[in-house]
Design a protein around this motif. Structure first.
Motif, short mmCIF file in Angstrom:
data_model
loop_
_atom_site.label_atom_id
_atom_site.label_comp_id
_atom_site.label_asym_id
_atom_site.label_seq_id
_atom_site.Cartn_x
_atom_site.Cartn_y
_atom_site.Cartn_z
N ARG A 182 0.83 -1.20 0.00
CA ARG A 182 0.00 0.00 0.00
C ARG A 182 0.87 1.26 0.00
O ARG A 182 1.82 1.38 0.79
CB ARG A 182 -0.95 0.00 1.20
CG ARG A 182 -1.86 1.22 1.26
CD ARG A 182 -3.08 0.98 2.12
NE ARG A 182 -3.88 -0.14 1.63
CZ ARG A 182 -4.74 -0.05 0.60
NH1 ARG A 182 -4.86 1.09 -0.05
NH2 ARG A 182 -5.44 -1.10 0.25
N ASP A 183 0.53 2.15 -0.92
CA ASP A 183 1.17 3.45 -1.09
C ASP A 183 2.57 3.37 -1.69
O ASP A 183 3.25 4.40 -1.80
CB ASP A 183 1.21 4.24 0.22
CG ASP A 183 -0.19 4.58 0.72
OD1 ASP A 183 -1.07 4.80 -0.13
OD2 ASP A 183 -0.40 4.62 1.95
N LYS B 88 0.37 3.40 -5.72
CA LYS B 88 0.04 4.75 -6.16
C LYS B 88 0.68 4.99 -7.52
O LYS B 88 1.90 5.07 -7.62
CB LYS B 88 0.55 5.78 -5.16
CG LYS B 88 0.33 7.23 -5.58
CD LYS B 88 0.94 8.20 -4.58
CE LYS B 88 0.79 9.64 -5.06
NZ LYS B 88 1.46 10.60 -4.11
N ARG C 270 9.58 6.04 -1.82
CA ARG C 270 8.48 5.09 -1.95
C ARG C 270 8.41 4.48 -3.34
O ARG C 270 7.58 3.59 -3.58
CB ARG C 270 7.14 5.76 -1.65
CG ARG C 270 6.98 6.27 -0.23
CD ARG C 270 6.87 5.16 0.78
NE ARG C 270 5.84 4.17 0.49
CZ ARG C 270 5.49 3.19 1.32
NH1 ARG C 270 6.10 3.07 2.49
NH2 ARG C 270 4.56 2.32 0.98
N GLU D 134 4.92 3.50 -4.77
CA GLU D 134 4.72 4.31 -5.97
C GLU D 134 5.28 3.61 -7.21
O GLU D 134 6.34 2.99 -7.17
CB GLU D 134 5.40 5.67 -5.81
CG GLU D 134 4.79 6.50 -4.69
CD GLU D 134 5.55 7.76 -4.38
OE1 GLU D 134 5.08 8.55 -3.53
OE2 GLU D 134 6.63 7.98 -4.97
#
Length: 410
Positions: A124-125, A148, A174, A127
Protein backbone atom coordinates in the motif's frame (compact mmCIF):
# COMPACT_ATOMS: atom_id res chain seq x y z
CA UNK A 1 -17.57 4.53 -15.80
CA UNK A 2 -16.58 3.96 -12.17
CA UNK A 3 -18.09 1.65 -9.59
CA UNK A 4 -20.41 2.98 -6.90
CA UNK A 5 -19.28 1.62 -3.54
CA UNK A 6 -22.59 2.32 -1.78
CA UNK A 7 -24.86 -0.60 -0.93
CA UNK A 8 -27.52 -0.98 -3.65
CA UNK A 9 -31.08 -2.28 -3.37
CA UNK A 10 -29.92 -5.90 -3.46
CA UNK A 11 -27.44 -5.33 -0.66
CA UNK A 12 -24.37 -5.51 -2.88
CA UNK A 13 -21.33 -3.46 -1.86
CA UNK A 14 -18.24 -3.70 -4.08
CA UNK A 15 -14.77 -3.57 -2.58
CA UNK A 16 -13.28 -0.13 -2.14
CA UNK A 17 -10.20 -1.20 -4.10
CA UNK A 18 -12.21 -0.88 -7.32
CA UNK A 19 -14.13 2.25 -6.34
CA UNK A 20 -12.11 4.44 -8.72
CA UNK A 21 -11.53 1.80 -11.39
CA UNK A 22 -13.67 1.94 -14.51
CA UNK A 23 -14.33 -0.40 -17.39
CA UNK A 24 -11.85 0.46 -20.14
CA UNK A 25 -13.01 3.44 -22.20
CA UNK A 26 -11.80 1.54 -25.26
CA UNK A 27 -14.28 -1.23 -24.48
CA UNK A 28 -17.04 1.29 -23.79
CA UNK A 29 -16.48 2.99 -27.13
CA UNK A 30 -16.35 -0.39 -28.85
CA UNK A 31 -19.63 -1.42 -27.23
CA UNK A 32 -21.34 1.81 -28.31
CA UNK A 33 -20.01 1.41 -31.84
CA UNK A 34 -21.25 -2.18 -31.94
CA UNK A 35 -24.72 -1.04 -30.82
CA UNK A 36 -24.77 1.58 -33.58
CA UNK A 37 -23.80 -1.12 -36.11
CA UNK A 38 -26.67 -3.29 -34.92
CA UNK A 39 -28.95 -0.33 -35.58
CA UNK A 40 -27.74 -0.26 -39.16
CA UNK A 41 -25.27 2.61 -38.96
CA UNK A 42 -22.09 2.17 -41.06
CA UNK A 43 -19.62 2.56 -38.20
CA UNK A 44 -15.89 2.13 -38.82
CA UNK A 45 -14.14 1.09 -35.61
CA UNK A 46 -10.53 2.25 -35.28
CA UNK A 47 -10.28 1.55 -31.58
CA UNK A 48 -9.21 -2.06 -31.12
CA UNK A 49 -5.53 -2.92 -30.63
CA UNK A 50 -5.75 -6.15 -32.58
CA UNK A 51 -3.99 -7.17 -35.82
CA UNK A 52 -6.33 -7.96 -38.69
CA UNK A 53 -4.10 -10.82 -39.86
CA UNK A 54 -4.83 -14.49 -39.20
CA UNK A 55 -2.83 -16.57 -36.74
CA UNK A 56 -0.21 -18.38 -38.90
CA UNK A 57 -1.26 -21.82 -40.12
CA UNK A 58 1.69 -23.62 -38.55
CA UNK A 59 0.64 -22.21 -35.17
CA UNK A 60 -2.92 -23.44 -35.63
CA UNK A 61 -1.60 -26.84 -36.65
CA UNK A 62 0.51 -27.03 -33.50
CA UNK A 63 -2.59 -26.38 -31.40
CA UNK A 64 -4.49 -29.09 -33.28
CA UNK A 65 -1.58 -31.47 -32.80
CA UNK A 66 -1.60 -30.82 -29.07
CA UNK A 67 -5.28 -31.67 -28.89
CA UNK A 68 -4.76 -34.82 -30.93
CA UNK A 69 -1.99 -35.92 -28.55
CA UNK A 70 -4.22 -35.36 -25.57
CA UNK A 71 -2.29 -32.38 -24.24
CA UNK A 72 -5.49 -30.98 -22.77
CA UNK A 73 -4.77 -31.17 -19.07
CA UNK A 74 -3.18 -28.91 -16.47
CA UNK A 75 0.41 -27.97 -17.18
CA UNK A 76 3.17 -26.70 -14.93
CA UNK A 77 1.94 -23.65 -13.03
CA UNK A 78 3.72 -20.91 -14.96
CA UNK A 79 4.52 -22.53 -18.28
CA UNK A 80 5.43 -25.86 -19.83
CA UNK A 81 9.14 -26.70 -19.97
CA UNK A 82 8.92 -26.77 -23.79
CA UNK A 83 7.42 -23.26 -24.00
CA UNK A 84 9.86 -21.88 -21.44
CA UNK A 85 12.70 -23.31 -23.51
CA UNK A 86 11.29 -21.61 -26.60
CA UNK A 87 11.11 -18.32 -24.68
CA UNK A 88 14.69 -18.75 -23.46
CA UNK A 89 15.81 -19.29 -27.04
CA UNK A 90 13.84 -16.27 -28.25
CA UNK A 91 15.36 -13.97 -25.63
CA UNK A 92 18.86 -15.21 -26.51
CA UNK A 93 18.36 -15.09 -30.28
CA UNK A 94 16.60 -11.75 -30.60
CA UNK A 95 17.55 -9.78 -27.49
CA UNK A 96 20.90 -11.23 -26.39
CA UNK A 97 19.39 -11.94 -22.96
CA UNK A 98 20.26 -15.07 -21.00
CA UNK A 99 17.69 -16.55 -18.61
CA UNK A 100 17.48 -19.84 -16.75
CA UNK A 101 14.21 -21.77 -16.88
CA UNK A 102 13.28 -20.61 -13.38
CA UNK A 103 13.74 -16.99 -14.47
CA UNK A 104 10.90 -17.24 -16.99
CA UNK A 105 7.16 -17.11 -16.38
CA UNK A 106 4.14 -17.65 -18.64
CA UNK A 107 0.63 -16.36 -17.97
CA UNK A 108 -2.76 -15.84 -19.55
CA UNK A 109 -1.71 -12.77 -21.50
CA UNK A 110 0.81 -10.03 -20.75
CA UNK A 111 -1.81 -8.24 -18.66
CA UNK A 112 -1.69 -11.09 -16.15
CA UNK A 113 2.09 -10.88 -16.13
CA UNK A 114 1.83 -7.23 -15.12
CA UNK A 115 -0.83 -7.97 -12.53
CA UNK A 116 1.16 -10.84 -11.02
CA UNK A 117 4.25 -8.65 -10.73
CA UNK A 118 2.40 -5.76 -9.11
CA UNK A 119 0.48 -8.02 -6.73
CA UNK A 120 3.69 -9.79 -5.74
CA UNK A 121 5.72 -6.65 -5.04
CA UNK A 122 3.62 -3.56 -4.39
CA UNK A 123 2.52 -2.70 -0.86
CA UNK A 124 0.00 0.00 0.00
CA UNK A 125 1.17 3.45 -1.09
CA UNK A 126 4.22 2.13 -2.90
CA UNK A 127 4.72 4.31 -5.97
CA UNK A 128 4.95 3.17 -9.59
CA UNK A 129 6.13 5.69 -12.16
CA UNK A 130 4.15 5.51 -15.39
CA UNK A 131 4.97 7.82 -18.33
CA UNK A 132 1.89 9.11 -20.14
CA UNK A 133 0.39 8.44 -22.58
CA UNK A 134 0.17 4.89 -21.28
CA UNK A 135 -1.77 1.72 -21.92
CA UNK A 136 -4.96 2.11 -19.93
CA UNK A 137 -4.49 -0.95 -17.70
CA UNK A 138 -1.15 0.11 -16.22
CA UNK A 139 -2.42 2.58 -13.65
CA UNK A 140 -5.54 0.59 -12.79
CA UNK A 141 -3.50 -2.55 -12.08
CA UNK A 142 -1.24 -0.56 -9.77
CA UNK A 143 -4.23 0.96 -7.99
CA UNK A 144 -6.01 -2.38 -7.53
CA UNK A 145 -2.84 -3.74 -5.93
CA UNK A 146 -2.84 -0.85 -3.44
CA UNK A 147 -0.06 1.14 -5.06
CA UNK A 148 0.04 4.75 -6.16
CA UNK A 149 0.44 5.44 -9.89
CA UNK A 150 2.76 8.41 -10.44
CA UNK A 151 1.90 9.72 -13.89
CA UNK A 152 4.55 11.68 -15.76
CA UNK A 153 3.35 13.54 -18.86
CA UNK A 154 5.56 13.01 -21.91
CA UNK A 155 4.73 15.49 -24.65
CA UNK A 156 4.86 15.22 -28.41
CA UNK A 157 7.85 17.58 -28.59
CA UNK A 158 9.96 14.85 -26.97
CA UNK A 159 8.38 12.12 -29.06
CA UNK A 160 6.13 11.05 -26.17
CA UNK A 161 9.26 9.62 -24.50
CA UNK A 162 10.19 9.96 -20.84
CA UNK A 163 13.15 12.24 -20.24
CA UNK A 164 15.85 11.49 -17.67
CA UNK A 165 15.21 14.69 -15.71
CA UNK A 166 11.51 13.82 -15.47
CA UNK A 167 12.34 10.40 -14.07
CA UNK A 168 14.81 11.84 -11.59
CA UNK A 169 12.22 14.31 -10.34
CA UNK A 170 9.55 11.61 -9.95
CA UNK A 171 11.60 9.17 -7.87
CA UNK A 172 10.99 9.17 -4.11
CA UNK A 173 11.89 6.73 -1.33
CA UNK A 174 8.48 5.09 -1.95
CA UNK A 175 9.14 4.40 -5.65
CA UNK A 176 8.95 0.68 -6.37
CA UNK A 177 8.83 0.44 -10.15
CA UNK A 178 9.21 2.35 -13.39
CA UNK A 179 7.00 1.00 -16.21
CA UNK A 180 8.13 1.54 -19.80
CA UNK A 181 6.50 0.43 -23.06
CA UNK A 182 8.38 0.53 -26.36
CA UNK A 183 7.03 0.70 -29.00
CA UNK A 184 4.15 2.29 -27.20
CA UNK A 185 0.47 1.73 -27.06
CA UNK A 186 -1.05 4.31 -27.65
CA UNK A 187 1.53 6.62 -29.23
CA UNK A 188 3.65 4.27 -31.31
CA UNK A 189 6.71 6.02 -29.86
CA UNK A 190 9.79 3.88 -29.33
CA UNK A 191 13.08 4.20 -27.47
CA UNK A 192 16.34 3.52 -29.28
CA UNK A 193 19.65 2.98 -27.48
CA UNK A 194 20.36 6.70 -27.25
CA UNK A 195 16.89 7.42 -25.84
CA UNK A 196 17.24 4.70 -23.21
CA UNK A 197 20.76 5.49 -22.01
CA UNK A 198 20.00 8.57 -19.84
CA UNK A 199 17.04 6.78 -18.26
CA UNK A 200 19.11 3.70 -17.44
CA UNK A 201 21.78 5.93 -15.89
CA UNK A 202 19.14 7.41 -13.58
CA UNK A 203 18.01 3.93 -12.56
CA UNK A 204 21.59 2.92 -11.80
CA UNK A 205 21.74 5.80 -9.32
CA UNK A 206 18.54 4.59 -7.57
CA UNK A 207 18.98 0.90 -6.73
CA UNK A 208 15.61 0.64 -4.96
CA UNK A 209 13.72 1.30 -8.21
CA UNK A 210 12.85 -1.72 -10.35
CA UNK A 211 12.12 -1.59 -14.07
CA UNK A 212 9.22 -3.24 -15.86
CA UNK A 213 9.55 -3.01 -19.64
CA UNK A 214 6.70 -4.00 -21.96
CA UNK A 215 8.16 -5.10 -25.32
CA UNK A 216 4.92 -6.42 -26.80
CA UNK A 217 5.31 -4.53 -30.09
CA UNK A 218 9.02 -5.18 -30.61
CA UNK A 219 8.60 -6.71 -34.08
CA UNK A 220 6.42 -3.87 -35.40
CA UNK A 221 8.91 -1.06 -36.05
CA UNK A 222 9.50 1.04 -39.16
CA UNK A 223 12.00 2.99 -41.24
CA UNK A 224 15.03 1.03 -40.09
CA UNK A 225 14.36 1.64 -36.39
CA UNK A 226 16.52 -0.73 -34.33
CA UNK A 227 14.62 -2.23 -31.42
CA UNK A 228 16.52 -2.72 -28.15
CA UNK A 229 15.39 -3.72 -24.69
CA UNK A 230 16.96 -2.13 -21.57
CA UNK A 231 18.83 -5.10 -20.09
CA UNK A 232 20.38 -5.68 -23.50
CA UNK A 233 21.95 -2.22 -23.12
CA UNK A 234 22.62 -2.32 -19.38
CA UNK A 235 23.09 -5.84 -17.96
CA UNK A 236 23.63 -4.40 -14.46
CA UNK A 237 19.89 -3.70 -14.34
CA UNK A 238 19.04 -7.34 -15.01
CA UNK A 239 18.76 -8.17 -11.32
CA UNK A 240 15.84 -5.73 -10.97
CA UNK A 241 14.16 -5.74 -14.39
CA UNK A 242 11.15 -7.70 -15.61
CA UNK A 243 11.13 -7.93 -19.41
CA UNK A 244 7.57 -8.57 -20.57
CA UNK A 245 6.44 -9.81 -23.97
CA UNK A 246 3.89 -12.10 -25.61
CA UNK A 247 2.60 -13.55 -28.85
CA UNK A 248 -0.57 -11.46 -29.21
CA UNK A 249 0.51 -8.69 -31.56
CA UNK A 250 3.37 -9.96 -33.73
CA UNK A 251 1.79 -13.36 -34.30
CA UNK A 252 -1.85 -12.20 -34.39
CA UNK A 253 -2.72 -14.38 -31.40
CA UNK A 254 -4.72 -12.01 -29.21
CA UNK A 255 -7.37 -14.60 -28.43
CA UNK A 256 -4.88 -17.30 -27.50
CA UNK A 257 -3.97 -15.31 -24.35
CA UNK A 258 -0.29 -16.03 -23.80
CA UNK A 259 2.13 -13.55 -22.26
CA UNK A 260 5.57 -14.22 -20.86
CA UNK A 261 8.44 -12.53 -19.07
CA UNK A 262 12.02 -12.97 -17.95
CA UNK A 263 13.34 -11.64 -14.68
CA UNK A 264 15.11 -12.35 -11.38
CA UNK A 265 14.40 -15.77 -9.91
CA UNK A 266 12.97 -14.43 -6.65
CA UNK A 267 10.50 -12.19 -8.49
CA UNK A 268 9.42 -14.99 -10.84
CA UNK A 269 8.85 -17.28 -7.84
CA UNK A 270 6.72 -14.63 -6.08
CA UNK A 271 4.69 -14.09 -9.24
CA UNK A 272 4.02 -17.84 -9.41
CA UNK A 273 2.52 -17.68 -5.92
CA UNK A 274 0.06 -15.04 -7.12
CA UNK A 275 -0.81 -17.00 -10.25
CA UNK A 276 -1.32 -20.19 -8.25
CA UNK A 277 -4.21 -18.50 -6.44
CA UNK A 278 -5.82 -16.95 -9.52
CA UNK A 279 -5.78 -18.73 -12.87
CA UNK A 280 -3.19 -21.45 -12.25
CA UNK A 281 -1.60 -22.52 -15.55
CA UNK A 282 -2.35 -20.93 -18.92
CA UNK A 283 -4.21 -23.00 -21.51
CA UNK A 284 -2.24 -26.08 -22.53
CA UNK A 285 -3.39 -25.69 -26.14
CA UNK A 286 -2.38 -22.04 -26.28
CA UNK A 287 1.02 -22.84 -24.84
CA UNK A 288 1.64 -25.40 -27.59
CA UNK A 289 0.63 -22.78 -30.15
CA UNK A 290 2.93 -20.15 -28.63
CA UNK A 291 5.83 -22.59 -28.65
CA UNK A 292 5.31 -23.10 -32.38
CA UNK A 293 5.08 -19.34 -32.94
CA UNK A 294 8.40 -18.65 -31.22
CA UNK A 295 10.25 -21.64 -32.70
CA UNK A 296 8.76 -21.54 -36.17
CA UNK A 297 9.24 -19.37 -39.29
CA UNK A 298 9.65 -15.67 -38.63
CA UNK A 299 9.87 -14.32 -42.18
CA UNK A 300 6.19 -13.34 -42.33
CA UNK A 301 6.76 -10.76 -39.57
CA UNK A 302 8.57 -8.39 -41.93
CA UNK A 303 5.83 -8.77 -44.56
CA UNK A 304 3.13 -7.89 -42.05
CA UNK A 305 5.13 -4.98 -40.67
CA UNK A 306 5.49 -3.54 -44.17
CA UNK A 307 1.71 -3.70 -44.53
CA UNK A 308 1.34 -1.81 -41.26
CA UNK A 309 3.90 0.77 -42.42
CA UNK A 310 1.86 1.56 -45.55
CA UNK A 311 -1.22 2.01 -43.41
CA UNK A 312 0.70 4.18 -40.94
CA UNK A 313 1.82 6.50 -43.73
CA UNK A 314 -1.71 6.67 -45.12
CA UNK A 315 -3.18 7.64 -41.76
CA UNK A 316 -0.46 10.11 -40.75
CA UNK A 317 -0.60 11.98 -44.04
CA UNK A 318 -4.39 11.94 -44.04
CA UNK A 319 -4.66 13.34 -40.52
CA UNK A 320 -2.04 16.02 -41.08
CA UNK A 321 -4.01 17.25 -44.10
CA UNK A 322 -6.99 18.07 -41.84
CA UNK A 323 -7.17 21.54 -40.34
CA UNK A 324 -6.87 21.40 -36.54
CA UNK A 325 -5.17 18.01 -36.33
CA UNK A 326 -1.45 17.32 -35.84
CA UNK A 327 0.00 13.81 -36.01
CA UNK A 328 3.63 12.80 -35.47
CA UNK A 329 5.06 9.82 -37.31
CA UNK A 330 5.24 6.85 -34.89
CA UNK A 331 8.29 4.59 -34.84
CA UNK A 332 6.35 1.41 -34.21
CA UNK A 333 3.18 -0.46 -33.12
CA UNK A 334 0.02 0.13 -35.16
CA UNK A 335 -1.37 3.32 -33.64
CA UNK A 336 -1.29 7.03 -34.31
CA UNK A 337 -1.70 9.48 -31.44
CA UNK A 338 -2.83 12.69 -33.05
CA UNK A 339 -3.19 16.09 -31.43
CA UNK A 340 -6.64 17.64 -31.74
CA UNK A 341 -6.06 20.86 -29.81
CA UNK A 342 -6.72 22.82 -32.98
CA UNK A 343 -10.41 21.84 -33.02
CA UNK A 344 -11.10 22.56 -29.35
CA UNK A 345 -13.40 25.52 -28.87
CA UNK A 346 -15.15 24.99 -32.19
CA UNK A 347 -18.88 24.35 -32.53
CA UNK A 348 -20.61 21.34 -34.05
CA UNK A 349 -23.39 21.86 -36.62
CA UNK A 350 -25.98 21.60 -33.83
CA UNK A 351 -24.17 24.20 -31.70
CA UNK A 352 -22.32 22.02 -29.21
CA UNK A 353 -18.86 23.22 -28.20
CA UNK A 354 -15.93 20.82 -28.56
CA UNK A 355 -14.20 21.36 -25.23
CA UNK A 356 -12.18 18.16 -24.77
CA UNK A 357 -10.71 15.32 -26.78
CA UNK A 358 -13.52 13.13 -25.46
CA UNK A 359 -16.02 15.61 -26.94
CA UNK A 360 -14.20 15.44 -30.26
CA UNK A 361 -14.20 11.63 -30.32
CA UNK A 362 -17.89 11.53 -29.41
CA UNK A 363 -18.57 13.99 -32.24
CA UNK A 364 -16.67 11.80 -34.73
CA UNK A 365 -18.71 8.77 -33.68
CA UNK A 366 -22.04 10.62 -33.88
CA UNK A 367 -21.36 12.69 -37.00
CA UNK A 368 -18.90 10.59 -39.00
CA UNK A 369 -19.63 7.13 -37.59
CA UNK A 370 -15.92 6.64 -36.91
CA UNK A 371 -14.91 5.22 -33.51
CA UNK A 372 -11.57 6.41 -32.12
CA UNK A 373 -10.29 6.72 -28.54
CA UNK A 374 -9.60 10.02 -26.74
CA UNK A 375 -6.17 10.71 -25.30
CA UNK A 376 -7.73 11.21 -21.87
CA UNK A 377 -8.19 7.42 -21.72
CA UNK A 378 -4.41 7.12 -21.95
CA UNK A 379 -3.59 9.92 -19.52
CA UNK A 380 -2.72 12.69 -21.98
CA UNK A 381 -4.94 15.28 -23.68
CA UNK A 382 -5.84 16.70 -26.13
CA UNK A 383 -5.09 13.75 -28.42
CA UNK A 384 -6.88 10.77 -29.92
CA UNK A 385 -5.70 7.30 -30.85
CA UNK A 386 -6.37 5.51 -34.11
CA UNK A 387 -5.58 1.84 -34.54
CA UNK A 388 -4.70 1.27 -38.19
CA UNK A 389 -4.72 -2.53 -37.84
CA UNK A 390 -7.63 -2.78 -40.26
CA UNK A 391 -8.32 -2.77 -44.00
CA UNK A 392 -6.85 0.10 -46.01
CA UNK A 393 -10.24 0.68 -47.61
CA UNK A 394 -11.71 1.31 -44.16
CA UNK A 395 -8.87 3.70 -43.33
CA UNK A 396 -9.39 5.69 -46.53
CA UNK A 397 -13.11 5.98 -45.88
CA UNK A 398 -12.59 6.85 -42.19
CA UNK A 399 -10.15 9.63 -43.08
CA UNK A 400 -12.62 11.01 -45.61
CA UNK A 401 -15.35 11.04 -42.96
CA UNK A 402 -13.09 12.64 -40.33
CA UNK A 403 -12.06 15.35 -42.80
CA UNK A 404 -15.68 16.04 -43.69
CA UNK A 405 -16.75 16.13 -40.03
CA UNK A 406 -13.93 18.52 -39.11
CA UNK A 407 -14.92 20.73 -42.01
CA UNK A 408 -18.35 21.17 -40.46
CA UNK A 409 -16.91 22.61 -37.23
CA UNK A 410 -17.05 26.40 -36.91
Amino acid sequence: MTINTRVDEAGFRPASRISTIGVSEILQIGARAAAMKRDGKPVIVLGAGEPDFETPDHVKQAAWGAMQRGDTRYTALDGTPALKEAIRAKFARENQLSYDIDEITVATGAKQILFNAMMATVDRDDEVIIPTPYWTSYSDIVAICGGKPVLVACDAANGFRLQAEQLEAAITPRTRWLMLNSPSNPSGAAYNADNYRPILDVLLRHPHVWLMVDDMYEHIVYDGFRFVTPVQLEPRLGERTLTVNGVSKAYAMTGWRIGYAGGPKALIKAMAVVQSQSTSCPSSISQAAAEAALNGPQDFLAVRTESFRRRRDLVVSGLNAIDGLDCRVPEGAFYTFSGCGGVLGRLTPDGRKIETDSDFCAYLLDEAHVAVVPGSAFGLSPFFRISYACAETDLVEALRRIREACGKLV
